[in-house]
Enzyme design. Structure first.
Site, mmCIF file in Angstrom:
data_model
loop_
_atom_site.group_PDB
_atom_site.id
_atom_site.type_symbol
_atom_site.label_atom_id
_atom_site.label_comp_id
_atom_site.label_asym_id
_atom_site.label_seq_id
_atom_site.Cartn_x
_atom_site.Cartn_y
_atom_site.Cartn_z
ATOM 1 N N HIS A 108 33.866 5.865 -4.958
ATOM 2 C CA HIS A 108 33.425 6.451 -3.683
ATOM 3 C C HIS A 108 33.474 5.483 -2.518
ATOM 4 C CE1 HIS A 108 31.650 10.277 -5.232
ATOM 5 N NE2 HIS A 108 31.506 9.556 -6.336
ATOM 6 N N LYS A 121 31.040 20.123 6.658
ATOM 7 C CA LYS A 121 29.906 21.009 6.960
ATOM 8 C C LYS A 121 29.919 21.428 8.429
ATOM 9 C CE LYS A 121 27.581 18.408 3.393
ATOM 10 N NZ LYS A 121 26.785 17.181 3.141
ATOM 11 N N LYS A 175 30.839 3.361 10.446
ATOM 12 C CA LYS A 175 30.856 4.740 10.941
ATOM 13 C C LYS A 175 30.854 4.789 12.472
ATOM 14 C CE LYS A 175 28.367 6.406 6.815
ATOM 15 N NZ LYS A 175 29.168 7.461 6.180
ATOM 16 N N THR A 197 31.688 14.131 4.033
ATOM 17 C CA THR A 197 31.489 15.533 3.682
ATOM 18 C C THR A 197 30.783 16.259 4.824
ATOM 19 O OG1 THR A 197 29.563 14.751 2.441
ATOM 20 C CG2 THR A 197 31.503 15.377 1.156
ATOM 21 N N LYS A 257 24.866 11.252 10.230
ATOM 22 C CA LYS A 257 25.270 10.596 8.987
ATOM 23 C C LYS A 257 24.490 9.300 8.899
ATOM 24 C CE LYS A 257 29.541 10.555 10.690
ATOM 25 N NZ LYS A 257 30.402 11.002 9.620
ATOM 26 N N ARG A 258 24.567 8.592 7.740
ATOM 27 C CA ARG A 258 23.917 7.297 7.665
ATOM 28 C C ARG A 258 24.385 6.410 8.815
ATOM 29 N NH1 ARG A 258 20.426 6.263 3.131
ATOM 30 N NH2 ARG A 258 20.589 4.124 3.817
HETATM 31 C C1 NBG Z 1 30.276 7.797 -0.116
HETATM 32 C C2 NBG Z 1 31.378 7.646 0.924
HETATM 33 C C3 NBG Z 1 31.645 8.953 1.640
HETATM 34 C C4 NBG Z 1 31.898 10.055 0.629
HETATM 35 C C5 NBG Z 1 30.737 10.116 -0.359
HETATM 36 C C6 NBG Z 1 30.969 11.145 -1.438
HETATM 37 C C7 NBG Z 1 29.106 5.997 -1.318
HETATM 38 C C8 NBG Z 1 29.244 4.775 -2.151
HETATM 39 N N1 NBG Z 1 30.230 6.580 -0.899
HETATM 40 O O1 NBG Z 1 32.769 8.813 2.480
HETATM 41 O O2 NBG Z 1 31.024 6.648 1.847
HETATM 42 O O3 NBG Z 1 32.043 11.290 1.267
HETATM 43 O O4 NBG Z 1 30.583 8.862 -1.002
HETATM 44 O O5 NBG Z 1 32.173 10.933 -2.094
HETATM 45 O O6 NBG Z 1 28.014 6.401 -1.029
#
Ligand code: NBG
Length: 825
Positions: free
Chosen positions: A367, A671, A565, A667, A559-560
């Site tokens: 991920h 949404k 980002k 994701t 988002k975080r």
């Molecule tokens: C996160 C990514 C996102 C991705 C999500 C789900 C982690 C390690 N990775 O871009 O930063 O959408 O995983 O796949 O949290």
């Protein structure tokens, strides 16, 4: 006891009529909460509603389990340290198909239905996208009728609640279990011992040399089960979360010697393992407790799978045929060594057979490519906590590296790169390498990310085993992110698509494409958006005291908070517009409200400073009479699933502006689009595929590509030159440094501006001009209502690919090779 199918279907515990629901509700309020309606609090009323729904889930869950067992079905085990589930009640009512009936029943009982729904505290057992993905996947697995178990940790404290005080993030602990969790069922007798610390010993057993692990501490994992019901089907799958408890007869030795308090202390220590969720993006990693958590839940889950297999097959020889276990990132990757240990040490299997089973059981999803997020553990720490597993990893590595050596003769540099142990700075275990070696499949989470996995971090492994590598683009569940969050849009979609089939088959939304010129649809579309914006503005006003104008464009980044980002790129754009308006008060730009939401890891200083900057910019701009509301900035506190559901429907513009090559998928981007927002974004993660699907004319692209960014950095990137040569950029940065946003304090934001001007690791400065220029076009486009509405409709119509149902179908076809097993009522 013989189990008999209930004959009377209108039983109050399972009946689906309005009458049965009413009766069940009153019964549950009385018999489970001990309350009569007159004295019940909102929380009592919520609990009664939850139990009423849970009864109906249990009925389906028990039947589903029986169906899977009778079918001898191959089962997916999803191993994830995080599940960001969101509130259960509304989602379950929708999946059961009884939302309207429940609402009517509530009305007849004079209940505050909306208030009751609002009361639910969500289980925040995840940080962000990764945990939410696991939750979307659980929904889709059940909906597609795939036999599956989700395994994870029942954290006592989930992700912290975020408050904003004086512009800064303040973390408040999330004691989500305190009011009671009506959705889970404790299984105190379903518990497994987990060893920690100590040493290993060799011994002889019928002529075989074997190893025994003598631990310092044993902790029990106790199962807590939650039913996850699919949409429009009777399949309900199991989510089994492990909670750490001291073994039942804890530390008798200390007890007998009179050290009763010492024994109790040991119990408390054991129970800290599942106490709290850790952030996944804190710069310093390597926390001992985190490794213990990972091992704890993995060991319990594998012991549970072994138990199930022995109960049905009597032997473990075909474990990998019965189960496939998906490693959600490297967090559960210690499973590779733990399954070997269980097979060899506990079940006396030979190495070769055990390895054959192990490497055919696991599949691994990567991920992230961010180097700081790739997990490694120091060999010293790992060996202290998991001495037996370290030995096993050494042996896996020895055999694996011999294989590499015979394949690539004399290439010791390659051997060093592929080794499970990194010897460059101290010895560290590379968990991604362990996961890759121990899995039959490896995948990334968006097309671009999967290519980068093959060409960067796992390049050598791709060369060795090209057939192992796959892509499965992420998706999100339209149940939660359209039907639950945006019921008005859902009704409109159903009306214009001719049925509600799209909820289970999102590609059906293509039907809307035929109507993009229908003025009636346009009108309704705008009304749905306007309503959502008003509702959000009212809610935000109540929460924060910030008033925003629902007539303005809602430009949202949620988002975080992370430098990659680039929330600070967004902030620089706001300052630029502010300066333009100050210099030229007559400037005609469409009113915009900038909305930010997201948590920063508690130990991530720069991310917290970015939150402070955003709030400080808001403080100045929102009160500037000259701006008069043309620009507004709002930070929505405590972004979680529940709050996200309020926000997505209200957005006009979705900010997906990460540095290209850094966001694995994203994701939130899906949404927002599903709720009719247009995207301004880079060619990163799933943005690439979203743009492909919705059409390039319906997506505001800007910025460097991943290759361009990489090349620029390789050739010597000089952000300072960009600062010097771009007057608007320079004055935006200078304005921050001037102290305008910090009551004259010229030092407060210096760490941020210095980093931008001198290092700028995420190339904010390089993408500034293309971003600001594209934003000007967004402003113009927003003025053309017809055109904007058309683009918005097309975005929604073309979202079929981004349903998590499609993602799960891809996993089933390409990786897991599992078939649906429909459960009947
Ligand atoms: C996160 C990514 C996102 C991705 C999500 C789900 C982690 C390690 N990775 O871009 O930063 O959408 O995983 O796949 O949290």
């Amino acid at each position: 006891m013989k189990s008999e199918a209930p004959v009377e279907r209108e039983h109050t515990r399972i009946g689906m009529s309005k009458q049965a629901l009413k009766q069940a509700y009153v019964d549950n309020l009385f018999y489970l909460q001990g309350r009569s309606p007159e004295v019940a609090t909102l929380h009592d009323l919520y609990m009664a509603a939850a139990y009423t729904v849970r009864d109906r889930l249990l009925d389906r869950w028990v039947r589903t389990a029986r169906t899977y067992k009778d079918a001898g079905a191959r089962t997916v085990c999803y191993l994830s340290a995080e599940y960001l589930l969101g509130p259960h009640l509304v989602n379950n009512l929708i999946n059961l198909g009884i939302m309207d009936k429940a609402r009517k029943a509530g009305k007849e009982l004079s209940l505050d239905f909306e208030g009751i729904m609002e009361t639910e505290e969500e289980p925040g057992l995840g940080n962000g996208g990764l945990g939410r993905l696991a939750a979307c996947f659980m929904d889709s697995l059940a909906t597609l009728q795939i036999p599956a178990i989700g395994y994870g940790i029942r954290y006592e404290y989930g992700i912290f609640d975020q408050r904003i005080e004086n512009g800064w993030q303040v973390e408040v602990s999330d004691a989500w279990l305190r009011p009671g969790n009506p959705w889970e069922i404790a299984r105190p007798k379903l518990r497994f011992p987990v060893k920690l610390g100590g040493h290993t010993e060799q011994y002889h057993d019928n002529g075989n040399l074997r190893v025994r692990w003598v631990p310092d501490l044993v902790v029990d994992g106790v199962a807590y089960d939650t039913a996850i019901l699919g949409y429009g089907v009777n399949n309900a799958n199991l989510l089994r979360l492990w909670s750490a408890h001291a073994p039942e007869s804890f530390d008798f030795q200390s007890f007998n010697t009179g050290d009763y308090y010492g024994a109790v202390h040991a119990k408390v220590q054991a129970e800290t393992i599942s106490k709290v969720l850790y952030p996944n993006d804190e710069p310093e990693a390597g926390k001992e407790l985190r490794l213990e958590q990972q091992y704890f839940f993995v060991s319990c889950s594998l012991q549970d799978m072994v138990r199930l297999q022995l109960a049905t097959a009597g032997s473990l020889d075909k474990l990998h045929e019965k189960f496939t276990a998906q490693l959600n990132d490297t967090h559960p990757s210690v499973a590779v060594a733990e399954l070997m240990r269980l097979l060899i040490d506990e079940h006396k299997m030979g190495w070769d057979q055990a390895w054959e089973i192990t490497r055919n059981t696991f599949a691994y999803t990567n991920h992230t490519l961010l180097p700081e997020a790739l997990e490694t553990w120091s060999v010293g720490l790992f060996g202290r906590i998991l001495p037996r597993l370290l030995e096993i990893i050494y042996e896996i590595n020895r055999r694996f590296l011999d294989q590499v050596r015979t394949r690539f003769l004399g290439d010791e540099a390659r051997v060093a790169r592929m080794s499970l142990i990194d010897e460059t700075y101290g010895r560290r275990l590379r968990m991604a390498n362990l996961a890759t070696v121990g899995s039959y499949a490896v995948n990334g989470v968006a097309a671009m990310h999967s290519e980068l996995v093959k060409s960067t971090i796992l390049e050598d492994f791709y060369e060795l085993w090209p057939e192992k590598f796959h892509n499965v683009t992420n998706g999100v569940t339209p149940r939660r992110f359209i039907v639950v969050s945006n019921p008005r849009l859902a009704r409109l979609l159903t009306a214009h698509c001719g049925s509600d089939q799209w909820i289970g088959d999102l590609a059906c939304l293509r039907e809307l494409e035929k109507q993009t010129n229908d003025p009636g649809l346009h009108q309704e579309w705008r009304e749905v958006k306007a309503h959502a914006k008003r509702a959000f503005a009212n809610w935000l006003g109540r929460q924060t005291g910030i008033t925003i104008d629902p007539e303005a464009m809602f430009d949202v980044q949620a988002k975080r908070i992370h430098e990659y980002k680039r929330q600070h790129l967004n902030a620089l754009h706001i300052i630029t517009l502010y300066q333009r308006l100050k210099q030229n008060p007559g400037l005609d730009i469409p009113p915009r409200t900038f909305i930010f939401a997201g948590k920063a890891a508690p130990g991530y200083f720069m991310a917290k400073l970015i939150i402070k900057l955003i709030n400080s910019i808001g403080e100045v701009i929102n009160q500037d009479p000259q701006i008069n509301g043309t620009l507004r900035v709002a930070f929505m506190p405590d972004f979680n699933v529940k709050n996200a559901q309020r926000l997505y429907p209200a957005a006009d513009l979705s900010e997906q502006i990460s540095m290209a090559g850094k966001e694995a998928s994203g994701t939130g981007n899906m949404k927002f689009s599903m709720n009719g927002a247009l995207t301004i974004g880079t060619l990163d993660g799933a943005n690439v595929e979203i743009r492909e699907e919705v059409g390039e004319d319906n997506f505001f692209l800007f910025g460097l590509t991943a290759e361009q960014a990489q090349r620029m950095q390789a050739e010597g990137y000089r952000p300072r030159d960009l600062y010097k040569d771009n007057p608007e950029l320079k004055s935006a940065i200078d304005l921050i440094d001037s102290g305008l946003f910090s009551h004259g304090d010229t030092e407060l934001f210096r760490p941020l501006t210095e980093s931008l001007v001198h290092q700028d690791p995420f190339m904010v400065m390089a993408d500034y001009q293309p971003y600001v220029s594209r934003q000007t076009e967004v402003g113009h486009a927003y003025r053309d209502l017809e055109h904007w509405t058309r683009m918005s409709i097309l975005n929604v119509a073309r979202m079929g690919k981004f349903s998590s149902d499609r993602s799960i179908q891809d996993y089933c076809d390409r990786i897991w090779k599992v078939q649906p097993v429909p459960a009947q009522m």
